[in-house]
Design a protein around this motif. Structure first.
Motif, short mmCIF file in Angstrom:
data_model
loop_
_atom_site.label_atom_id
_atom_site.label_comp_id
_atom_site.label_asym_id
_atom_site.label_seq_id
_atom_site.Cartn_x
_atom_site.Cartn_y
_atom_site.Cartn_z
N TYR A 221 10.21 -4.05 2.15
CA TYR A 221 10.01 -3.77 3.56
C TYR A 221 11.22 -3.07 4.19
CZ TYR A 221 5.57 -6.23 3.82
OH TYR A 221 4.26 -6.58 3.65
N PHE A 222 12.41 -3.34 3.68
CA PHE A 222 13.59 -2.62 4.16
C PHE A 222 13.53 -1.15 3.74
CE2 PHE A 222 15.05 -7.06 3.97
CZ PHE A 222 15.58 -7.19 5.24
N GLU A 223 13.04 -0.90 2.51
CA GLU A 223 12.86 0.48 2.06
C GLU A 223 11.79 1.19 2.90
OE1 GLU A 223 14.54 2.13 -0.31
OE2 GLU A 223 15.85 0.41 -0.67
N ILE A 224 10.73 0.46 3.21
CA ILE A 224 9.65 1.04 4.02
C ILE A 224 10.16 1.37 5.42
CG2 ILE A 224 7.44 0.50 5.12
CD1 ILE A 224 6.79 -1.18 2.60
N ARG A 225 10.97 0.49 5.96
CA ARG A 225 11.51 0.72 7.31
C ARG A 225 12.38 1.96 7.36
NH1 ARG A 225 16.05 -0.82 10.29
NH2 ARG A 225 15.64 -1.24 12.50
N LYS A 226 13.16 2.19 6.30
CA LYS A 226 14.02 3.38 6.26
C LYS A 226 13.20 4.66 6.28
CE LYS A 226 16.44 2.57 2.56
NZ LYS A 226 17.46 2.66 1.50
N ARG A 227 11.97 4.59 5.79
CA ARG A 227 11.13 5.79 5.68
C ARG A 227 9.99 5.76 6.69
NH1 ARG A 227 13.06 4.14 0.94
NH2 ARG A 227 14.17 5.68 -0.33
N HIS A 228 10.15 4.97 7.75
CA HIS A 228 9.20 4.93 8.86
C HIS A 228 7.78 4.57 8.41
CE1 HIS A 228 12.46 6.77 11.11
NE2 HIS A 228 12.52 7.74 10.20
N GLY A 229 7.68 3.66 7.45
CA GLY A 229 6.37 3.18 7.01
C GLY A 229 5.89 3.73 5.69
N ARG A 230 6.55 4.74 5.19
CA ARG A 230 6.11 5.34 3.93
C ARG A 230 6.57 4.51 2.73
NH1 ARG A 230 8.21 10.86 1.09
NH2 ARG A 230 6.50 11.12 -0.40
N VAL A 231 5.71 4.36 1.75
CA VAL A 231 6.04 3.62 0.53
C VAL A 231 6.25 4.62 -0.60
CG1 VAL A 231 5.25 1.91 -1.14
CG2 VAL A 231 4.66 1.65 1.28
N ILE A 232 7.42 4.59 -1.21
CA ILE A 232 7.67 5.43 -2.38
C ILE A 232 8.28 4.55 -3.47
CG2 ILE A 232 8.06 7.46 -0.94
CD1 ILE A 232 11.04 7.25 -1.73
N GLY A 233 8.15 4.99 -4.71
CA GLY A 233 8.77 4.29 -5.83
C GLY A 233 7.98 3.14 -6.38
N ILE A 234 7.00 2.64 -5.63
CA ILE A 234 6.17 1.52 -6.09
C ILE A 234 4.85 2.08 -6.60
CG2 ILE A 234 4.95 -0.56 -5.39
CD1 ILE A 234 7.13 -1.11 -3.38
N ASN A 235 4.53 1.76 -7.83
CA ASN A 235 3.29 2.24 -8.42
C ASN A 235 2.11 1.44 -7.87
OD1 ASN A 235 1.23 1.83 -10.94
ND2 ASN A 235 2.06 3.89 -10.90
N TRP A 236 1.09 2.14 -7.41
CA TRP A 236 -0.04 1.46 -6.77
C TRP A 236 -0.87 0.67 -7.77
CZ3 TRP A 236 0.62 0.82 -1.92
CH2 TRP A 236 1.26 1.78 -1.15
N PHE A 237 -0.92 1.10 -9.02
CA PHE A 237 -1.64 0.31 -10.03
C PHE A 237 -0.94 -1.03 -10.25
CE2 PHE A 237 -3.25 4.56 -11.25
CZ PHE A 237 -4.60 4.28 -11.25
N PHE A 238 0.38 -0.98 -10.32
CA PHE A 238 1.15 -2.22 -10.46
C PHE A 238 0.87 -3.16 -9.30
CE2 PHE A 238 5.12 -3.46 -8.12
CZ PHE A 238 5.18 -4.78 -8.60
N LEU A 239 0.93 -2.63 -8.07
CA LEU A 239 0.75 -3.48 -6.90
C LEU A 239 -0.67 -4.04 -6.84
CD1 LEU A 239 2.68 -4.30 -4.61
CD2 LEU A 239 1.56 -2.61 -3.17
N ALA A 240 -1.65 -3.22 -7.21
CA ALA A 240 -3.03 -3.68 -7.18
C ALA A 240 -3.26 -4.78 -8.21
CB ALA A 240 -3.98 -2.51 -7.44
N ILE A 241 -2.72 -4.61 -9.42
CA ILE A 241 -2.86 -5.64 -10.45
C ILE A 241 -2.21 -6.94 -9.99
CG2 ILE A 241 -2.17 -6.30 -12.79
CD1 ILE A 241 -2.42 -3.35 -13.57
N ASP A 242 -1.03 -6.82 -9.36
CA ASP A 242 -0.33 -8.01 -8.89
C ASP A 242 -1.14 -8.71 -7.80
OD1 ASP A 242 2.27 -9.40 -9.29
OD2 ASP A 242 2.44 -9.09 -7.14
N THR A 243 -1.72 -7.94 -6.89
CA THR A 243 -2.53 -8.54 -5.82
C THR A 243 -3.76 -9.23 -6.39
OG1 THR A 243 -1.80 -6.79 -4.31
CG2 THR A 243 -3.72 -8.07 -3.66
#
Length: 296
Positions: A157-179
């Motif tokens: 969330y600190f990384e997201i805040r630096k980029r005004h809400g944008r998510v980079i560097g996190i793979n969406w497949f990884f996040l979906a599997i984790d969820t």
């Protein structure tokens, strides 16, 4: 964290199936992220603290599950999760923190050895007291593991805040599997006759924090849909366009600052050299005269 099914408990088939799916997903969720990092040769936006927290939380989680003597797949799950977290952490050190490949490998192997040694030491030390009925140390390690696992999702969330809400560097497949791993494990607990509050709260927090990440990026895409269309139309990357916009904003700020200083300087010099005036009336009208002149 896998669901904790103790021995001798009559577990419904649905709970077993859902729990097994959740466990498998939480064993492999970092594989897409590791591949994603390797392919891009960078990990910007993926916090090192997140992976280090996850890697070290495998120690108390492993202690908790082994002491409870759950089935073997559940005992193995923290070891696989911790190993993959350390690999991801090593990639971050190598790609974005200036570590050489050898140094990153040595650091990861040393940290893994220390973690494995501590886990084995606590298991051997606490196993006999646990069998005699002293179970609070196992619960303590379970709580620590749940806290560390949840805290690992705060740094993004600190990384997201630096980029005004944008998510980079996190793979969406990884996040979906984790969820999905968290949700299947939560459904498994709900299907049991008794609900494990510790595991349930942990799964809910993980799912909520990850839904928050999805939400932040979705809002960013909606707010920047024109930029995304422009990137697609021009064949340029979003990063290139964002960098170009930032440079343009910097030039504009410098220009405004320069104009402001020049205008202020001219005003000041002219004001010093120009005699001030004051108005007075002559035959019903008004005439301005320099303040230094005096009528006789």
């Amino acid at each position: 964290m896998a669901n904790e099914n103790g021995e001798g408990e009559d577990i419904p088939v649905a709970a077993n199936v859902l729990g097994t799916i959740g466990t498998i997903l939480w064993c492999i969720q970092l594989v897409p992220q590791i591949w994603y990092n390797w392919r891009r040769k960078k990990t910007e936006g993926l916090p090192a603290s997140m992976m280090l927290l996850w890697a070290t939380c495998a120690v108390p989680l492993g202690i908790y599950l082994v002491l409870q003597n759950v089935n073997i797949p559940l005992q193995i799950q923290p070891q696989i999760f911790g190993a993959l977290s350390y690999v991801t952490w090593g990639q971050i050190l190598y790609y974005d923190h200036g570590y050489s490949r050898l140094k990153a490998i040595v650091v990861v192997l040393a940290a893994s050895a220390i973690s494995g040694g501590l886990e084995a030491l606590f298991i051997l030390t606490l196993r006999i007291p646990y069998r005699k009925g002293t179970t609070w140390p196992a619960l303590f390690f379970g709580i620590i593991a749940a806290i560390m696992l949840t805290l690992g999702l705060i740094p993004p969330y600190f990384e997201i805040r630096k980029r005004h809400g944008r998510v980079i560097g996190i793979n969406w497949f990884f996040l979906a599997i984790d969820t999905f791993g968290a949700l299947f494990s939560l459904f498994s607990l709900a299907a049991q006759k008794s609900f494990d509050i510790l595991g349930g709260v942990n799964y809910i927090l993980v799912a909520l924090l990850e839904f928050g990440i999805y939400g932040c990026h979705t809002v960013w895409r909606i707010r920047n849909r024109k930029l995304l269309r422009e990137a697609k139309k021009s064949g340029r990357s979003v990063d290139e366009l964002l960098e170009e916009r930032e440079l343009e904003r910097q030039r504009q700020r410098e220009l405004e600052s320069s104009n402001g200083e020049r205008f202020t300087g001219i005003d000041y010099d002219e004001e010093k050299s120009r005699p001030s005036t004051e108005a007075h009336s002559v035959d019903g009208g008004f005439v301005q005269e320099p303040a230094g002149w005096h009528r006789t």
